[in-house]
Enzyme design. Structure first.
Site, PDB file in Angstrom:
ATOM      1  N   ASP B 194      -5.316 -51.995  34.041  1.00  0.00           N
ATOM      2  CA  ASP B 194      -4.352 -52.107  32.933  1.00  0.00           C
ATOM      3  C   ASP B 194      -3.035 -51.393  33.265  1.00  0.00           C
ATOM      4  O   ASP B 194      -3.012 -50.192  33.504  1.00  0.00           O
ATOM      5  CB  ASP B 194      -5.026 -51.439  31.723  1.00  0.00           C
ATOM      6  N   HIS B 367      -3.417 -47.722  25.296  1.00  0.00           N
ATOM      7  CA  HIS B 367      -3.390 -47.918  26.755  1.00  0.00           C
ATOM      8  C   HIS B 367      -3.117 -46.605  27.484  1.00  0.00           C
ATOM      9  O   HIS B 367      -2.368 -45.756  27.011  1.00  0.00           O
ATOM     10  CB  HIS B 367      -2.317 -48.935  27.115  1.00  0.00           C
TER      11      HIS B 367
END
Lengths: 554, 554
Positions: B194, B367
Site C-alpha cells: 500500500d 493507511h
C-alpha cells in the site's frame, strides 16, 4: 438632508462568503468610494464560464456620485473586474505603483482607457469627496500591498487589505504597525480585516523561509532547476534570482503573465537583477544545464500554462529531461488539487525530481494566521468589526476570534454581499440589501450567460442530447418526413442502433396517436415526444438526456 | 510446458497510478487468481459517468483458468467492480466475513448471484490451483481487513492490502506482525504494498485518538450531536456508540449505506450496541436534544447524502437548528474539497457548531505512513518489491523509501496497469502488457460511453449546442423550410435575437450559394453550415458551441 442625520454605509458587493471578486462600497450621504474591484474564477458548476465579476447594478445606479476607486493591491481578485466595469462606471483610480502597473497592462489588453490612474505611495493620503483615504504598507504575497485608513465624517474606517506580519520581509519593509497603532490610539469606528487564514492557528511563516528552502534546492541540484510560482509573487521571484546569483545560474522567464509581471517589476524597481542574469528562454541551450534556472507559471496545474505543457511534453521551447529539478512553489488553490497532482505525476514520469507539498518549506501563505489577526485587532481596537475576504466559515472563525479577545459580539457583523451596514458614531446595524451577485463572463459575453443556460450546459454534460426532428404538413395533420433522431453525448449510435430504431418507432406511433385524437398543437406534440421518449430511454438506460423535439412545417 | 520453465506473472489491472479500482492478477502457467476487484469514482473530465471499473478483457479471455478471487477487505475500491464483472467471469470468492457481508448486499442489489462466496478467518489458508493464499489480519479503516500471503511454485508473494500499524486498535486486534515477520524469515519473493500515504512522514495516529476527540465533543455539546463519517468505518461508529453510552445519549443512524453497514456489522458482531442504545430516526424527537447523537453519511459533501440535505434544509427527517454540534469525521478525498467546504458553510449558516479540519483530532487515516511502511519492509524483507495502491507520485515515493532502507533499485518495479511483471526465483522484469484501462458505467450502460461521447459531453458543457434544421427538396435542390436555429446552453435566445437572426441569414445565404454552385451533397452542405456558422459565432462571441446541421428531405 442635514449633515448630522446622514449615516455612514458600508456595502460589500463581493468578497464575503467567497474568496474572490472583492469589492466594497463606502457611502456617506451622496458620496461613494469603492474599495477594490476583483474577479473570481468560476466554480465547477459553471461550465464554460471564463471569469466571474460582481454585479455592479448598485454602482451603475449611483455612478454620478462615485468619487474614487481605491485599490489595496494588484491581485486579480482585487483589480480583475476593472477592465469590465470601467465600461459602465468611471472615477479616478488610486493605488500604489505596482498595483497600477499591473492594472494598466490589463486595461490595455482589453482596450479600456487607462488614463485615470493615480499612483500613490504608502503613507500618502488622498481626498475624495468627504473621505480621506490613507494607504498603509502591509506585507502580502505581492509587493506594494496596502491597507487603508478611510476618514469619514462619522469616524475612521480601517481596511486591512490582504496582509500578514512578516518580521523579515524580503524588501525590508514590514507591515506598518505604527500606522495601525496610531489609528487605534486615535479611535477607529469600523475595521474590515482579511479572514482568509482565520482557521489557521499560530503565525504565518516569513517569506524569507522560502528562500532558505530554495537555497537547499540550489545547493543540491546538479542540472536545471525549474521553479513554478504565482507570477505576482515578486518577492518569491527575487529570492529565486538571489539564489541564482549565489549559485551562478542564469534565469529564464517563461509564461505570459510571468513575463509581464517581471517586466513591470524590473521597470519599477521591485525586482533587482544584475546585468546578464536574465536570459531569453531561447538561450537556455547555450549554457550547461547546471547554470540554468527557469521561473515559470503553472503552479496550479492550469491546463494551458507553461509547466503543464512541459509536463505533457507539449511545450515548444522546454522539454523535461531526467535530472531536471522542478519546484512547485505554491499550494493548490481549493479545486485545483487534482490538476496539480496530475502535473506532478506527469513530471515524475518524465524522470524529473519534483519538489512539492506542504512540508518542504517551498511555499508560505500571504495571509495572516490567527495570532497575527489578534495582533491586528489589538493594534486597531475598532468599535465595530466586519470580517471580510473569506468564505462563510472563515468569517465565522474570524468573528469568534474577535469575540475571544474581548469584543462585544453585538459589534461584530458577519455580513453577506449586498448587505447595507449602516453606522453612526456609536451604533451599527445591517439595515437592508442592494442588488448584488455574480456576473458571468464567457468569451466576449458579459452577463449573457445566466442560470438557464448554465442549467442546460450541466444537463447536456451529464447525459447529452437527443434531437427528434420531423417535418409535418399541418393542414393535412400528417408527418411528411421523419421522425429522425440525432444524438450527441448520449451513446455511440452504432452500438445502439436498436435503441435508436425503437425510439423512432415509439415517437412515430405516439405522434400518430396524437393526430388521430386531434391533438395537433405543436407544443402538445413536442411535450408528447419528450415524455414518451424520456420515459423509454430512462427505462432502457437509466439516463436522462435532454430531449429536443423540432417540428418543421411544409 | 515443463514446470521448471513456467514463470510467475503479476499483472495489475487497476490501482497503479490511481487510487481506486484495485485489481491484480497472479498467474502461474495456466492458473490465475485475482486479488480484489474494485471500482473508482469518475474524474471531473468524465461528465455523467457514475462509476469506473477496470477493463477485464484479459480476464474474460482467460476466464476458464481463474481459480479464485480473493478479497483483502470490503471497501468499494476493492470489491465494487464485482457486481459488474461477475456477469463475465466467475470463480469462488474468498474474503473475511464482513467483506463478504458487504459484498453480498451489493450483489443482491444488482441481481447478481451471491452463492459462490466463501468466508475465511484471518489466519486461514485456502488452496486455489497451484496457489495457497493465507489471510493476515491488518489494521485499516474497516474491520476484518487482511493482507495476503500467496504461496506459488516459485516462491512467496506478500500483498499487504490496505494497512496501518495501530498499536491501540479498537477491537484489540493489531496488524499481525508475527505473520509478516515469519513470512520474512522464510523468504518472500515479491511484496506488493500500500502506497497511499508514502508521502506522509512519521506514523499514522491510532484510531483510538479519534475516540478521545469524540469524548471532548460529547462532554462539551449541550444539544444534539451529529457525526458524519464513512459508513464502512465501523470502528469509528463503535467509538461514537461508546461515547453515547458514556454520555447517556441514544444513537440514530441515517443514510442508506450507513444503515446497511451498521445492520451487517451488528449482525456479524463487529459492532456492539447495548439494548436500547440505537433508536429509529423517527424517534429522535421523543427525546431531549441532549440525549441524541445521529451518525450519518455525507462527510464528503456528496450532493444526495443525508448531511448535505440537512445542510441545504432539504432533509425530510432532520432539520439543523442552532445548538446542534456537527462533527465531520473525515478528510475530504481529493476533488471533494469544495463540496465539503460548501456543506460546512451551509451548516454554519443554520447556526450549528461545526467541528471540522485536520487539527481537531476527529479523523485519522487508515493507511500506513512512512515509518510504518519501513517497518513492513523490514518485517517482510522481500527480494522484489512492487509499490501498489497509489497515484504515480505515491509509487515513486514508496520506491524511494524502499531504496533508502537498502533495497536494490533494480529489484523495485514502478509498474503501470496492464504491465506483465514476470518473476523467476531470482529474477524479475516487466516483459509485456495486456489490455487494461477504464470501463465507464453510466446508468445501466457498462462500457457504452467512450471517448467520443465524453468529448461531446465536454464540448456541450462548455458552450452548448446550436442545431440548424432545414427541409430540402433534393430533386429541385432548394430549401423547402428553414433554416431554423435552436440553441441550448449557448445564450439566452431572447437576449440574442439579433445574433440568431443574423445566423439564420448567413446560413441561408451560404446554402443558396452552394446550391447555385451545384454543391448538393448533404455532407458538403452540412460542413458548409458548420464552418460558416462556427466562424461567425466565434467572431461575435468568442465561443465555440457544437453546431449540428440537420437536413430533412421531402
Amino acid at each position: 438632508m442635514a449633515k448630522e442625520l446622514q449615516k455612514l454605509q458600508i456595502i460589500p458587493l463581493g468578497g464575503l462568503g467567497e474568496i474572490g471578486k472583492n469589492m466594497t462600497v463606502i457611502r456617506y450621504g451622496n458620496e461613494i468610494i469603492l474599495i477594490d474591484a476583483g474577479l473570481m474564477f468560476p466554480d465547477e458548476d459553471m461550465p464554460g464560464i471564463d471569469l466571474v465579476i460582481p454585479d455592479i447594478s448598485y454602482l451603475v445606479e449611483n455612478k454620478d456620485i462615485i468619487k474614487a476607486i481605491v485599490l489595496t493591491h494588484g491581485h486579480e481578485d482585487h483589480i480583475g473586474a476593472l477592465p469590465y466595469i470601467l465600461r459602465q462606471i468611471s472615477a479616478p483610480i488610486y493605488g500604489t505603483r505596482l498595483t497600477l502597473g499591473i492594472l494598466e497592462g490589463r486595461l490595455k489588453e482589453n482596450n479600456v482607457d487607462a488614463s485615470n490612474l493615480h499612483p500613490v505611495n504608502p503613507g500618502d493620503i488622498i481626498n475624495a469627496g468627504c473621505f480621506s483615504v490613507g494607504f498603509i504598507h502591509v506585507n502580502h504575497s505581492i509587493p506594494d500591498a496596502t491597507g487603508l485608513s478611510i476618514r469619514t465624517p462619522l469616524g475612521m474606517i480601517v481596511h486591512t487589505g490582504d496582509f500578514k506580519f512578516d518580521y523579515t520581509p524580503i524588501d525590508g519593509k514590514m507591515t506598518d504597525f505604527r500606522a495601525f497603532s496610531e489609528l487605534g490610539n486615535r479611535g477607529v469606528l469600523v475595521m474590515m480585516a482579511d479572514s482568509t487564514n482565520a482557521e489557521r492557528e499560530g503565525h504565518t511563516p516569513s517569506e524569507k523561509t522560502v528562500g532558505i528552502a530554495f537555497d537547499k534546492t540550489f545547493r543540491n541540484a546538479r542540472d536545471r532547476i525549474i521553479i513554478a510560482t504565482f507570477s505576482s509573487n515578486v518577492h518569491r521571484i527575487q529570492q529565486v534570482m538571489d539564489n541564482a546569483v549565489k549559485y551562478h545560474r542564469h534565469v529564464a522567464i517563461l509564461g505570459r503573465s510571468m513575463i509581464n509581471v517581471v517586466t513591470i517589476s524590473l521597470k519599477l524597481g521591485y525586482l533587482n537583477a544584475p546585468e546578464g542574469l536574465i536570459i531569453d528562454i531561447d538561450e537556455i541551450n547555450n549554457f550547461p544545464s547546471e547554470q540554468i534556472v527557469i521561473i515559470t507559471t503553472g503552479s496550479q496545474g492550469e491546463p494551458m500554462s507553461a509547466l503543464t505543457r512541459m509536463a505533457m511534453s507539449d511545450h515548444r521551447k522546454v522539454g523535461i529531461v531526467p535530472g531536471d529539478t522542478i519546484v512547485l512553489s505554491a499550494t493548490p488553490i481549493p479545486g485545483n488539487e487534482k490538476l496539480v497532482a496530475r502535473t506532478i505525476d506527469n513530471l515524475l514520469k518524465l524522470g524529473a525530481n519534483v519538489i512539492y507539498g506542504r512540508d518542504q518549506g517551498i511555499h508560505v501563505s500571504g495571509h495572516a494566521s490567527r495570532e497575527e489577526l489578534k495582533l491586528m485587532h489589538n493594534l486597531v481596537r475598532p468599535k465595530f468589526f466586519i470580517p471580510v475576504h473569506g468564505e462563510y466559515r472563515h468569517l465565522v472563525k474570524h468573528a469568534q476570534l474577535a469575540e475571544e479577545i474581548g469584543m462585544d459580539p453585538d459589534h461584530i457583523f458577519i455580513a453577506e454581499n449586498g448587505n447595507i451596514l449602516e453606522f453612526t458614531r456609536d451604533k451599527g446595524a445591517i439595515v437592508g440589501k442592494v442588488q448584488s451577485g455574480k456576473v458571468l463572463i464567457d468569451g466576449l459575453g458579459v452577463g449573457d450567460v445566466g442560470n438557464i443556460v448554465l442549467r442546460d450546459r450541466r444537463q447536456l454534460s451529464q447525459d447529452g442530447i437527443i434531437i427528434v426532428v420531423m417535418t409535418m404538413d399541418k393542414e393535412k395533420s400528417c408527418i411528411v418526413s421523419g421522425p429522425d433522431i440525432v444524438s450527441r453525448g448520449f451513446v455511440y449510435v452504432r452500438e445502439s442502433e436498436e435503441l435508436m430504431n425503437n425510439s423512432k418507432e415509439r415517437v412515430a406511433a405516439s405522434i400518430k396517436k396524437c393526430l388521430e385524437n386531434k391533438v395537433t398543437e405543436w407544443s402538445a406534440l413536442k411535450a408528447n415526444v419528450r415524455e414518451t421518449l424520456g420515459r423509454y430511454l430512462y427505462e432502457q438506460t437509466r439516463r436522462r438526456p435532454m430531449i429536443l423535439p423540432i417540428i418543421m412545417e411544409v
